[in-house]
Design a protein around this motif. Structure first.
Motif, short mmCIF file in Angstrom:
data_model
loop_
_atom_site.label_atom_id
_atom_site.label_comp_id
_atom_site.label_asym_id
_atom_site.label_seq_id
_atom_site.Cartn_x
_atom_site.Cartn_y
_atom_site.Cartn_z
N GLN A 6 0.85 -1.19 0.00
CA GLN A 6 0.00 0.00 0.00
C GLN A 6 0.88 1.23 0.00
O GLN A 6 1.96 1.25 0.62
CB GLN A 6 -0.91 0.04 1.25
N HIS A 7 0.40 2.25 -0.70
CA HIS A 7 1.13 3.51 -0.74
C HIS A 7 0.15 4.67 -0.75
O HIS A 7 -0.83 4.63 -1.49
CB HIS A 7 2.01 3.57 -2.00
N VAL A 19 -7.46 12.52 -1.10
CA VAL A 19 -6.29 11.67 -0.88
C VAL A 19 -6.49 10.35 -1.61
O VAL A 19 -7.54 9.72 -1.49
CB VAL A 19 -6.09 11.39 0.63
N LYS A 20 -5.45 9.92 -2.34
CA LYS A 20 -5.53 8.66 -3.06
C LYS A 20 -4.60 7.65 -2.40
O LYS A 20 -3.43 7.94 -2.14
CB LYS A 20 -5.14 8.82 -4.52
N ILE A 21 -5.12 6.45 -2.16
CA ILE A 21 -4.33 5.36 -1.58
C ILE A 21 -4.28 4.24 -2.60
O ILE A 21 -5.31 3.84 -3.16
CB ILE A 21 -4.97 4.85 -0.27
N GLU A 22 -3.07 3.72 -2.82
CA GLU A 22 -2.90 2.63 -3.79
C GLU A 22 -2.71 1.30 -3.09
O GLU A 22 -2.04 1.21 -2.06
CB GLU A 22 -1.68 2.90 -4.67
N CYS A 23 -3.27 0.28 -3.69
CA CYS A 23 -3.10 -1.09 -3.20
C CYS A 23 -2.64 -1.94 -4.37
O CYS A 23 -3.30 -1.98 -5.41
CB CYS A 23 -4.43 -1.61 -2.66
N ARG A 24 -1.48 -2.59 -4.20
CA ARG A 24 -0.92 -3.39 -5.29
C ARG A 24 -0.65 -4.81 -4.83
O ARG A 24 -0.11 -5.04 -3.74
CB ARG A 24 0.40 -2.78 -5.77
N SER A 25 -1.00 -5.76 -5.68
CA SER A 25 -0.58 -7.14 -5.47
C SER A 25 0.73 -7.29 -6.25
O SER A 25 0.77 -7.06 -7.45
CB SER A 25 -1.64 -8.12 -5.96
#
Lengths: 118, 113
Positions: A6-7, A19-25
């Protein structure tokens, strides 16, 4: 094992901003991602289920216009908190499920993002 | 609706066994999970048990399920300081949908020398 990132890990913003939060696999493809919110000393509450290429499914009481979710690829989902207010301050955690539709498919959790709205 | 309850705090001495308890209300739950959360981190899946099982053991971890009483427990043998964390019980199944994990409030385990 499967890793979800997460970033950012922590963000402080002024009231009224988005605010944008990223979730990456990182090492697997996730057809389904989940967004949770955790209040201090409380459990995780599911906010929405995000399916790649389609609209997210929101839980009852979660404002879809407030919490915008985009799952544009098999490895990335984003949560945008629009016009954030102090009551949106929380710990946001995403999870990703590796395979589609299976009963035993495990959800792998990201490390969380601490949002503080001043 | 579905509900999962846990005691909020447990303190044990290093080397002793820890038992964390959980009760749930959805009798149609298919899978029950134990997750561990360390400070400032996400959740780590420790183990899960299918509802037609009574017990599952994995190294130091033992899960017991009493489906009649809707009671789930996690036993950690030889508890170490590294086991200090919050432990969440969660359920999923037809009632809540296989997608949806319903979490308890979490039990904070403190391990002291």
């Amino acid at each position: 094992g499967a890793v979800v990132s997460q970033h950012p890990s922590r963000v402080i913003c002024k009231s009224g901003t988005s605010v944008k939060i990223e979730c990456r696999s990182l090492d697997f493809q996730a057809t389904t991602m989940f967004w949770y919110r955790q209040f201090p000393k409380k459990s995780l509450m599911l906010m929405a289920t995000s399916n790649e290429g389609s609209k997210a499914t929101y839980e009852q009481g979660v404002e879809k216009d407030k919490f915008l979710i985009n799952h544009a690829s098999l490895t990335l989902s984003t949560l945008t908190v629009t016009s954030a207010h102090p009551e949106d301050s929380s710990f946001y955690i995403c999870s990703a499920r590796e395979a589609a539709g299976g009963i035993t498919d495990t959800q792998y959790f990201g490390p969380g993002t601490r949002l503080t709205v001043l | 609706g579905e509900d999962v309850e846990q005691s909020l705090f447990l303190s044990v001495r290093e080397g002793d066994s820890s038992v964390i308890n959980c009760t749930y209300t959805d009798s149609s739950s298919t899978y029950l999970y134990w997750y561990k959360q360390e400070p400032g981190a996400g959740l780590q899946l420790l183990t899960y048990i299918f509802s037609n099982m009574d017990m599952k053991q994995d190294q130091r971890l033992t899960v017991l399920l009493n489906k009649k009483d809707k009671h789930l427990s996690l036993r950690i043998a030889d508890t170490q300081t590294g086991d200090s964390a919050i432990y969440f019980c969660a359920e999923t199944g037809p009632g809540g949908g296989y997608n949806k994990l319903i979490f308890g409030a979490g039990t904070r385990l403190a391990v002291h020398p």
